[in-house]
Design a protein around this motif. Sequence first.
Motif, PDB file in Angstrom:
ATOM      1  N   PRO A 131       0.825  -1.218   0.000  1.00 57.66           N
ATOM      2  CA  PRO A 131       0.000   0.000   0.000  1.00 57.66           C
ATOM      3  C   PRO A 131       0.860   1.270   0.000  1.00 57.66           C
ATOM      4  N   GLU A 132       0.335   2.314  -0.601  1.00 53.41           N
ATOM      5  CA  GLU A 132       1.057   3.589  -0.642  1.00 53.41           C
ATOM      6  C   GLU A 132       1.310   4.134   0.758  1.00 53.41           C
ATOM      7  N   SER A 133       0.517   3.674   1.721  1.00 53.24           N
ATOM      8  CA  SER A 133       0.685   4.127   3.103  1.00 53.24           C
ATOM      9  C   SER A 133       1.888   3.481   3.797  1.00 53.24           C
ATOM     10  N   THR A 134       2.501   2.493   3.162  1.00 54.70           N
ATOM     11  CA  THR A 134       3.658   1.818   3.754  1.00 54.70           C
ATOM     12  C   THR A 134       4.800   2.819   3.905  1.00 54.70           C
ATOM     13  N   LYS A 135       5.327   2.925   5.104  1.00 60.54           N
ATOM     14  CA  LYS A 135       6.365   3.913   5.371  1.00 60.54           C
ATOM     15  C   LYS A 135       7.733   3.407   4.918  1.00 60.54           C
ATOM     16  N   ALA A 136       8.550   4.319   4.419  1.00 56.22           N
ATOM     17  CA  ALA A 136       9.894   4.001   3.941  1.00 56.22           C
ATOM     18  C   ALA A 136      10.931   4.627   4.868  1.00 56.22           C
ATOM     19  N   TYR A 137      11.878   3.804   5.310  1.00 54.80           N
ATOM     20  CA  TYR A 137      12.946   4.288   6.192  1.00 54.80           C
ATOM     21  C   TYR A 137      14.304   3.857   5.644  1.00 54.80           C
ATOM     22  N   ASP A 138      15.335   4.602   6.054  1.00 57.46           N
ATOM     23  CA  ASP A 138      16.692   4.232   5.661  1.00 57.46           C
ATOM     24  C   ASP A 138      17.625   4.103   6.864  1.00 57.46           C
ATOM     25  N   THR A 139      17.071   4.155   8.074  1.00 53.76           N
ATOM     26  CA  THR A 139      17.868   3.883   9.269  1.00 53.76           C
ATOM     27  C   THR A 139      17.076   2.950  10.188  1.00 53.76           C
ATOM     28  N   TYR A 140      17.802   2.087  10.889  1.00 47.03           N
ATOM     29  CA  TYR A 140      17.158   1.153  11.810  1.00 47.03           C
ATOM     30  C   TYR A 140      16.487   1.909  12.955  1.00 47.03           C
ATOM     31  N   GLU A 141      17.133   2.964  13.407  1.00 46.57           N
ATOM     32  CA  GLU A 141      16.600   3.739  14.521  1.00 46.57           C
ATOM     33  C   GLU A 141      15.236   4.350  14.175  1.00 46.57           C
ATOM     34  N   ALA A 142      15.101   4.819  12.934  1.00 53.90           N
ATOM     35  CA  ALA A 142      13.835   5.439  12.529  1.00 53.90           C
ATOM     36  C   ALA A 142      12.712   4.402  12.487  1.00 53.90           C
ATOM     37  N   LEU A 143      13.003   3.235  11.949  1.00 55.02           N
ATOM     38  CA  LEU A 143      11.990   2.182  11.921  1.00 55.02           C
ATOM     39  C   LEU A 143      11.643   1.743  13.336  1.00 55.02           C
ATOM     40  N   ALA A 144      12.664   1.608  14.191  1.00 52.16           N
ATOM     41  CA  ALA A 144      12.435   1.174  15.565  1.00 52.16           C
ATOM     42  C   ALA A 144      11.595   2.183  16.353  1.00 52.16           C
ATOM     43  N   ALA A 145      11.692   3.443  15.982  1.00 53.03           N
ATOM     44  CA  ALA A 145      10.963   4.491  16.696  1.00 53.03           C
ATOM     45  C   ALA A 145       9.515   4.623  16.229  1.00 53.03           C
ATOM     46  N   ASP A 146       9.144   3.948  15.168  1.00 55.49           N
ATOM     47  CA  ASP A 146       7.790   4.075  14.629  1.00 55.49           C
ATOM     48  C   ASP A 146       6.791   3.407  15.581  1.00 55.49           C
ATOM     49  N   PRO A 147       5.886   4.146  16.180  1.00 54.42           N
ATOM     50  CA  PRO A 147       4.951   3.570  17.149  1.00 54.42           C
ATOM     51  C   PRO A 147       3.930   2.630  16.522  1.00 54.42           C
ATOM     52  N   ASP A 148       3.826   2.654  15.191  1.00 56.33           N
ATOM     53  CA  ASP A 148       2.863   1.781  14.515  1.00 56.33           C
ATOM     54  C   ASP A 148       3.415   0.382  14.247  1.00 56.33           C
ATOM     55  N   VAL A 149       4.686   0.148  14.553  1.00 59.11           N
ATOM     56  CA  VAL A 149       5.302  -1.159  14.312  1.00 59.11           C
ATOM     57  C   VAL A 149       5.162  -2.030  15.563  1.00 59.11           C
ATOM     58  N   ASP A 150       4.421  -3.128  15.436  1.00 63.40           N
ATOM     59  CA  ASP A 150       4.238  -4.066  16.548  1.00 63.40           C
ATOM     60  C   ASP A 150       5.341  -5.125  16.579  1.00 63.40           C
ATOM     61  N   LEU A 151       5.814  -5.512  15.414  1.00 65.80           N
ATOM     62  CA  LEU A 151       6.851  -6.546  15.312  1.00 65.80           C
ATOM     63  C   LEU A 151       7.884  -6.111  14.287  1.00 65.80           C
ATOM     64  N   TYR A 152       9.114  -6.012  14.741  1.00 67.83           N
ATOM     65  CA  TYR A 152      10.249  -5.541  13.933  1.00 67.83           C
ATOM     66  C   TYR A 152      10.984  -6.780  13.425  1.00 67.83           C
ATOM     67  N   VAL A 153      11.085  -6.934  12.108  1.00 71.00           N
ATOM     68  CA  VAL A 153      11.621  -8.154  11.502  1.00 71.00           C
ATOM     69  C   VAL A 153      12.990  -7.893  10.900  1.00 71.00           C
ATOM     70  N   VAL A 154      13.963  -8.737  11.261  1.00 69.77           N
ATOM     71  CA  VAL A 154      15.334  -8.619  10.761  1.00 69.77           C
ATOM     72  C   VAL A 154      15.589  -9.741   9.760  1.00 69.77           C
ATOM     73  N   SER A 155      15.690  -9.383   8.488  1.00 71.01           N
ATOM     74  CA  SER A 155      15.980 -10.349   7.430  1.00 71.01           C
ATOM     75  C   SER A 155      17.196  -9.869   6.643  1.00 71.01           C
ATOM     76  N   THR A 156      18.345  -9.901   7.322  1.00 69.81           N
ATOM     77  CA  THR A 156      19.609  -9.457   6.735  1.00 69.81           C
ATOM     78  C   THR A 156      20.667 -10.519   7.013  1.00 69.81           C
ATOM     79  N   ARG A 157      21.885 -10.304   6.511  1.00 69.30           N
ATOM     80  CA  ARG A 157      22.945 -11.292   6.723  1.00 69.30           C
ATOM     81  C   ARG A 157      23.319 -11.375   8.199  1.00 69.30           C
ATOM     82  N   ALA A 158      23.782 -12.541   8.627  1.00 69.39           N
ATOM     83  CA  ALA A 158      23.995 -12.796  10.060  1.00 69.39           C
ATOM     84  C   ALA A 158      24.925 -11.792  10.719  1.00 69.39           C
ATOM     85  N   ASP A 159      25.940 -11.313   9.997  1.00 68.83           N
ATOM     86  CA  ASP A 159      26.891 -10.404  10.626  1.00 68.83           C
ATOM     87  C   ASP A 159      26.317  -9.014  10.877  1.00 68.83           C
TER      88      ASP A 159
END
Length: 368
Positions: free
Chosen positions: A56-84
């Motif tokens: 949806p166009e309402s999906t928010k776009a971020y470029d820092t982890y801190e900004a996504l983590a600060a979003d009060p609308d996020v109930d579950l923060y998903v990490v799908s990146t390389r292990a390191d």
Amino acid sequence: MAPIRIGIVGLSSKPGAWATLAHLPRLASSPNFQIVALCNSSLESTRAAIKAHHLPESTKAYDTYEALAADPDVDLYVVSTRADTHYEVAMPALQAGRNVYVEWPLAATTAQAVEMAALAKQKNLKTIIGLQGRVAPSVRKVKELVDSGALGDIHSVNFQGAIHVWQNNAAGNRYHYFMDRKVGGNLLTIYGGHILDSIFYALGELAPGKYVPLAGNLRPKMHITQEDGSLSKELYDKDTPDQILLQGRLDRSPPAVFSFHLRAGDRFINGPGSVWKIYGTKGELAVEFASAGPQIGAATSIRFSNAEKGEVEDITWDEGGSEWTDLPTQGQNIGRLYEAYAAGEAYGDFDLAVKRHQLIDEFWATLE
């Protein structure tokens, strides 16, 4: 009940990327979840992913982890990146008090995993570790048969698997990073951790002090497959194992013996990727998988050699119908893990991850 609102780090616009195949399909179709935000390395790449996946166009776009983590609308923060990167990606969310899902392994080192689990416990957060084999229907069927007594007393468990990489003494183009222990993702940590967790889920943990792990790096220098398919002339150092073995006893009554062998290299031609055998006083169960382990894809067969009847029985199990089997193979068990979380059912958390990391450290101590 309102959908669980998801923010994902690592969902790129590439159609064949891991998160695209493994996380997106169920999250995008389930009534229990809503993707509300993404974060990638740049706003441009994040917006490209939102567009590519028709979010949806309402999906928010971020470029820092801190900004996504600060979003009060996020109930579950998903990490799908390389292990390191898991530690640096997940810590802002844990510090911000977000519930967090991190793919296995939890971190590149056990010390990082311990710190992450401790912070989550301190803040009373819900955590998910991506050990999805324990929600696979075929693994749960094995557990059901064992727990029901259908096999009698369990006397021995054997698992043998081969991951189809490193043929021709070369690291495949997708798996160069498996050669470098510092990255945190390799045959031992990823495949070894996934498979052992599935086995322990179905049959019980190792008996403390009654097992011997062994890791061998018999290909310490390897060629690398280049973009055009040719092999590099140079040989590159490898400090991760290509042979992983474990023998011991399981903490059950009677204390069944356990043998495990996972290796890299060519599989037996036209053979299964892995074979799991469980011998009990009433017969032997044989489970085969196309892949190296039970975490990706259903078993290709489960057969019971019924000693009492003197015949082999084909065991059937329920994969849940087309809503699951129509998903990409990578996304089926990961999708089931999400649904277990939504339903409040049992799943692995960061404390379990630390326990698995600590066992893997015992393998590292034997590496030659």
